[in-house]
Scaffold this motif. Structure first.
Motif, PDB file in Angstrom:
ATOM      1  N   LEU A   1       0.802  -1.213   0.000  1.00 18.49           N
ATOM      2  CA  LEU A   1       0.000   0.000   0.000  1.00 18.49           C
ATOM      3  C   LEU A   1       0.844   1.276   0.000  1.00 18.49           C
ATOM      4  O   LEU A   1       0.592   2.188  -0.778  1.00 18.49           O
ATOM      5  N   TYR A   2       1.845   1.357   0.860  1.00 15.67           N
ATOM      6  CA  TYR A   2       2.643   2.575   0.937  1.00 15.67           C
ATOM      7  C   TYR A   2       3.483   2.773  -0.323  1.00 15.67           C
ATOM      8  O   TYR A   2       3.612   3.892  -0.826  1.00 15.67           O
ATOM      9  N   ASP A   3       4.042   1.706  -0.857  1.00 20.53           N
ATOM     10  CA  ASP A   3       4.788   1.803  -2.108  1.00 20.53           C
ATOM     11  C   ASP A   3       3.871   2.223  -3.249  1.00 20.53           C
ATOM     12  O   ASP A   3       4.213   3.065  -4.070  1.00 20.53           O
ATOM     13  N   TRP A   4       2.674   1.637  -3.310  1.00 19.55           N
ATOM     14  CA  TRP A   4       1.711   1.989  -4.348  1.00 19.55           C
ATOM     15  C   TRP A   4       1.314   3.463  -4.242  1.00 19.55           C
ATOM     16  O   TRP A   4       1.277   4.180  -5.249  1.00 19.55           O
ATOM     17  N   ALA A   5       1.010   3.941  -3.033  1.00 21.09           N
ATOM     18  CA  ALA A   5       0.613   5.334  -2.838  1.00 21.09           C
ATOM     19  C   ALA A   5       1.736   6.274  -3.268  1.00 21.09           C
ATOM     20  O   ALA A   5       1.494   7.296  -3.914  1.00 21.09           O
ATOM     21  N   THR A   6       2.973   5.920  -2.941  1.00 23.54           N
ATOM     22  CA  THR A   6       4.119   6.733  -3.348  1.00 23.54           C
ATOM     23  C   THR A   6       4.256   6.735  -4.860  1.00 23.54           C
ATOM     24  O   THR A   6       4.461   7.795  -5.476  1.00 23.54           O
ATOM     25  N   ASP A   7       4.147   5.586  -5.478  1.00 22.95           N
ATOM     26  CA  ASP A   7       4.224   5.496  -6.942  1.00 22.95           C
ATOM     27  C   ASP A   7       3.169   6.377  -7.602  1.00 22.95           C
ATOM     28  O   ASP A   7       3.454   7.073  -8.585  1.00 22.95           O
ATOM     29  N   GLU A   8       1.951   6.362  -7.073  1.00 25.86           N
ATOM     30  CA  GLU A   8       0.863   7.160  -7.651  1.00 25.86           C
ATOM     31  C   GLU A   8       1.147   8.658  -7.539  1.00 25.86           C
ATOM     32  O   GLU A   8       0.904   9.415  -8.472  1.00 25.86           O
ATOM     33  N   VAL A   9       1.651   9.100  -6.398  1.00 24.88           N
ATOM     34  CA  VAL A   9       1.975  10.517  -6.212  1.00 24.88           C
ATOM     35  C   VAL A   9       3.099  10.938  -7.159  1.00 24.88           C
ATOM     36  O   VAL A   9       3.042  12.007  -7.758  1.00 24.88           O
ATOM     37  N   LEU A  10       4.104  10.102  -7.300  1.00 25.94           N
ATOM     38  CA  LEU A  10       5.237  10.443  -8.159  1.00 25.94           C
ATOM     39  C   LEU A  10       4.868  10.505  -9.636  1.00 25.94           C
ATOM     40  O   LEU A  10       5.568  11.136 -10.423  1.00 25.94           O
ATOM     41  N   LYS A  11       3.768   9.901 -10.027  1.00 26.33           N
ATOM     42  CA  LYS A  11       3.310   9.952 -11.422  1.00 26.33           C
ATOM     43  C   LYS A  11       2.684  11.300 -11.782  1.00 26.33           C
ATOM     44  O   LYS A  11       2.547  11.629 -12.946  1.00 26.33           O
ATOM     45  N   THR A  12       2.270  12.083 -10.783  1.00 34.42           N
ATOM     46  CA  THR A  12       1.591  13.350 -11.055  1.00 34.42           C
ATOM     47  C   THR A  12       2.607  14.447 -11.335  1.00 34.42           C
ATOM     48  O   THR A  12       3.711  14.429 -10.799  1.00 34.42           O
ATOM     49  N   PRO A  13       2.256  15.427 -12.180  1.00 36.33           N
ATOM     50  CA  PRO A  13       3.194  16.508 -12.499  1.00 36.33           C
ATOM     51  C   PRO A  13       3.625  17.325 -11.283  1.00 36.33           C
ATOM     52  O   PRO A  13       4.750  17.795 -11.207  1.00 36.33           O
ATOM     53  N   THR A  14       2.718  17.492 -10.314  1.00 40.48           N
ATOM     54  CA  THR A  14       3.027  18.302  -9.130  1.00 40.48           C
ATOM     55  C   THR A  14       3.508  17.467  -7.953  1.00 40.48           C
ATOM     56  O   THR A  14       3.839  18.017  -6.909  1.00 40.48           O
ATOM     57  N   MET A  15       3.527  16.143  -8.110  1.00 35.02           N
ATOM     58  CA  MET A  15       3.868  15.202  -7.040  1.00 35.02           C
ATOM     59  C   MET A  15       2.987  15.414  -5.810  1.00 35.02           C
ATOM     60  O   MET A  15       3.405  15.250  -4.677  1.00 35.02           O
ATOM     61  N   THR A  16       1.740  15.794  -6.061  1.00 36.15           N
ATOM     62  CA  THR A  16       0.762  15.999  -4.993  1.00 36.15           C
ATOM     63  C   THR A  16      -0.597  15.512  -5.490  1.00 36.15           C
ATOM     64  O   THR A  16      -0.957  15.740  -6.633  1.00 36.15           O
ATOM     65  N   MET A  17      -1.298  14.821  -4.615  1.00 32.45           N
ATOM     66  CA  MET A  17      -2.636  14.328  -4.944  1.00 32.45           C
ATOM     67  C   MET A  17      -3.593  14.675  -3.814  1.00 32.45           C
ATOM     68  O   MET A  17      -3.209  14.667  -2.648  1.00 32.45           O
ATOM     69  N   ARG A  18      -4.811  14.946  -4.192  1.00 34.96           N
ATOM     70  CA  ARG A  18      -5.867  15.161  -3.215  1.00 34.96           C
ATOM     71  C   ARG A  18      -6.993  14.221  -3.592  1.00 34.96           C
ATOM     72  O   ARG A  18      -7.423  14.179  -4.738  1.00 34.96           O
ATOM     73  N   GLY A  19      -7.448  13.451  -2.644  1.00 33.50           N
ATOM     74  CA  GLY A  19      -8.513  12.525  -2.968  1.00 33.50           C
ATOM     75  C   GLY A  19      -9.193  12.016  -1.733  1.00 33.50           C
ATOM     76  O   GLY A  19      -8.606  11.953  -0.657  1.00 33.50           O
ATOM     77  N   PRO A  20     -10.435  11.657  -1.872  1.00 33.86           N
ATOM     78  CA  PRO A  20     -11.201  11.213  -0.715  1.00 33.86           C
ATOM     79  C   PRO A  20     -10.937   9.752  -0.362  1.00 33.86           C
ATOM     80  O   PRO A  20     -10.645   8.935  -1.216  1.00 33.86           O
ATOM     81  N   LEU A  21     -10.977   9.497   0.897  1.00 27.26           N
ATOM     82  CA  LEU A  21     -11.095   8.152   1.442  1.00 27.26           C
ATOM     83  C   LEU A  21     -12.419   8.164   2.184  1.00 27.26           C
ATOM     84  O   LEU A  21     -12.917   9.240   2.512  1.00 27.26           O
ATOM     85  N   PRO A  22     -12.989   7.029   2.457  1.00 24.54           N
ATOM     86  CA  PRO A  22     -14.273   7.055   3.174  1.00 24.54           C
ATOM     87  C   PRO A  22     -14.187   7.881   4.463  1.00 24.54           C
ATOM     88  O   PRO A  22     -13.404   7.572   5.352  1.00 24.54           O
ATOM     89  N   GLY A  23     -14.917   8.965   4.487  1.00 28.77           N
ATOM     90  CA  GLY A  23     -14.952   9.822   5.660  1.00 28.77           C
ATOM     91  C   GLY A  23     -13.883  10.895   5.717  1.00 28.77           C
ATOM     92  O   GLY A  23     -13.884  11.701   6.631  1.00 28.77           O
ATOM     93  N   TRP A  24     -12.959  10.922   4.758  1.00 24.63           N
ATOM     94  CA  TRP A  24     -11.870  11.908   4.791  1.00 24.63           C
ATOM     95  C   TRP A  24     -11.576  12.468   3.415  1.00 24.63           C
ATOM     96  O   TRP A  24     -11.776  11.813   2.400  1.00 24.63           O
ATOM     97  N   ASP A  25     -11.027  13.647   3.415  1.00 20.17           N
ATOM     98  CA  ASP A  25     -10.457  14.237   2.213  1.00 20.17           C
ATOM     99  C   ASP A  25      -8.963  14.330   2.506  1.00 20.17           C
ATOM    100  O   ASP A  25      -8.556  15.039   3.425  1.00 20.17           O
ATOM    101  N   ILE A  26      -8.144  13.578   1.788  1.00 20.71           N
ATOM    102  CA  ILE A  26      -6.725  13.500   2.128  1.00 20.71           C
ATOM    103  C   ILE A  26      -5.855  14.190   1.089  1.00 20.71           C
ATOM    104  O   ILE A  26      -6.256  14.358  -0.066  1.00 20.71           O
ATOM    105  N   ILE A  27      -4.656  14.570   1.513  1.00 15.14           N
ATOM    106  CA  ILE A  27      -3.644  15.146   0.629  1.00 15.14           C
ATOM    107  C   ILE A  27      -2.392  14.308   0.782  1.00 15.14           C
ATOM    108  O   ILE A  27      -1.952  14.022   1.903  1.00 15.14           O
ATOM    109  N   ARG A  28      -1.824  13.910  -0.340  1.00 16.25           N
ATOM    110  CA  ARG A  28      -0.542  13.195  -0.350  1.00 16.25           C
ATOM    111  C   ARG A  28       0.422  13.994  -1.199  1.00 16.25           C
ATOM    112  O   ARG A  28       0.069  14.447  -2.281  1.00 16.25           O
ATOM    113  N   THR A  29       1.646  14.151  -0.732  1.00 13.08           N
ATOM    114  CA  THR A  29       2.637  14.878  -1.508  1.00 13.08           C
ATOM    115  C   THR A  29       4.010  14.259  -1.322  1.00 13.08           C
ATOM    116  O   THR A  29       4.265  13.572  -0.339  1.00 13.08           O
TER     117      THR A  29
END
Length: 103
Positions: free
Chosen positions: A8-36
């Protein structure tokens, strides 16, 4: 995500690194999270504009058993107190030493 639960942590890191800004915002059940993955944005979130990123009671109650009442689970004045005590432990030399020791 479900196919990657075993990494999970490796996958989440891989997904963030694929974005141009290296930052993602997305909901999880009950939360709005930011990963960078950028130090500048981490500083913005964890220090410069910390008050803009409220964790709330739901998050704190879920993670306080794991992390206690600390910077990772606190908001507002409790966070400021924890931050004041913790910051001296996060010097550039200490962080550099941790990074170098991991290789």
């Amino acid at each position: 995500m479900l196919m990657n639960l075993n990494r999970l942590y490796d996958w989440a890191t891989d997904e963030v690194l694929k974005t141009p800004t290296m930052t993602m915002r997305g909901p999880l059940p009950g939360w709005d999270i930011i990963r960078t993955a950028t130090p500048e944005k981490m500083e913005h979130i964890l220090k410069t504009k910390f008050d803009n990123y409220i964790k709330g009671q739901h998050f704190s109650s879920l993670y306080s058993d794991f992390a206690g009442v600390a910077m990772l689970t606190a908001d507002g004045s409790v966070w400021k107190l924890q931050h004041r005590f913790a910051i001296p432990n996060f010097s550039t030399q200490m962080i550099r030493g941790l990074v170098l020791s991991s290789f």
